[in-house]
Design a protein around this motif. Sequence first.
Motif, PDB file in Angstrom:
ATOM      1  N   ILE A 247       5.026  12.441   0.792  1.00  0.00           N
ATOM      2  CA  ILE A 247       5.559  11.579   1.710  1.00  0.00           C
ATOM      3  C   ILE A 247       7.210  12.159   1.930  1.00  0.00           C
ATOM      4  N   TYR A 251       8.861  13.898   5.032  1.00  0.00           N
ATOM      5  CA  TYR A 251      10.282  13.239   5.717  1.00  0.00           C
ATOM      6  C   TYR A 251      11.234  14.200   5.922  1.00  0.00           C
ATOM      7  N   TYR A 270      -3.956   7.281  -0.345  1.00  0.00           N
ATOM      8  CA  TYR A 270      -2.534   7.148  -0.350  1.00  0.00           C
ATOM      9  C   TYR A 270      -2.201   6.200  -1.571  1.00  0.00           C
ATOM     10  N   ALA A 278       6.147   5.930   3.606  1.00  0.00           N
ATOM     11  CA  ALA A 278       5.823   6.294   4.959  1.00  0.00           C
ATOM     12  C   ALA A 278       6.229   5.214   5.736  1.00  0.00           C
ATOM     13  N   ILE A 283       6.383   7.091   9.252  1.00  0.00           N
ATOM     14  CA  ILE A 283       5.502   8.195   9.348  1.00  0.00           C
ATOM     15  C   ILE A 283       4.009   7.460   9.229  1.00  0.00           C
ATOM     16  N   THR A 285       0.298   7.145   8.460  1.00  0.00           N
ATOM     17  CA  THR A 285      -0.718   7.830   7.628  1.00  0.00           C
ATOM     18  C   THR A 285      -2.102   7.677   7.861  1.00  0.00           C
TER      19      THR A 285
END
Length: 322
Positions: A247, A251, A270, A278, A283, A285
């Motif tokens: 992750i 990023y 994850y 995240a 972000i 997921t």
Amino acid sequence: MVSYKELKIGKHHIPTWDGMASVVLETAAKKTEWHGIDLLQTAVNSIGLPKNLYDQSYPKYPDGRIIDDRAGWAISELTTAGLLMRPRRATYTITDLGRQVFAKYGYKLDGKIIHAQAAYQMHTQELKERNQTTEVSNVSDNPAEEELSKSSFIKEINEQSTKYNNEVATDLLQRIRESEPNFFENLVVKLLVAMGYQGNDGTSWTTQLTNDGGIDGVINQDPLGTSTVYVQAKRYKEGNVVQRPEIDAFYGALHRASADRGVFITTSKYSQGAIEAAKSDSIITIDGIRLTNLMLKYQVGVQVKHHFDLFEIDEDFFDADI
């Protein structure tokens, strides 16, 4: 090859699906690759079924042979268990594990052994998680136990439909894991486009497999590219969990692209650290279960098999003056 009489026999005096499993594995080991139909027919033809059993069909389904159904079921279960694999569409090959299992058990191979394989156990666990997520209850197998009202009847149809679709989604995830990396990258971009992220006049593409800078797909949501979604796609086996460093790397790729929108999609799961990272980095997921649920919802990689219409009385029709 073995005679059908030496295999596990089920109803109609025909080998069961797990009785056919060892025959399928033995047949598969004779060539590097098989077309699915050829594998099935070669296995069926090898066991010496007399014509009356070979041609026998289920009373309710006279158009299909019982032995073909059971051999097809064996191929499906062996593939789920990781004893066969599909390198390409409708193509099967025996795996190293399949060779090992056949060498160990031979014609004593049965459903319990097949279902005890790690890949099959993972398949079962994923299906259980889907059913829990979609709140599918254990519907009675005997409708006579309770008088179904209209509402409970509709509920039962919905739950059985959900169970069926969850099976399809779980099988779909396995197919994706068997695909090539570039196929998966194209798939996730197509899915996001189907979900509407490209917009009416936007564009989308996958990056080159090498030197992609940590970005696998790009979706411009408008003609000028002022609003862009960047995608990372990780096609992992079921036990390979996405960790926080992956992750963080994504990023970093977003930062280099001066991007503020990223979607990380994987066929696995994850870690908690990855999920927390995240969230802090904005972000999105998507794990394997959510991925295939979205594919069913937006009909990417699947097609509608059947459609039911349930009717109710239109009370307004009867209240209106005619």
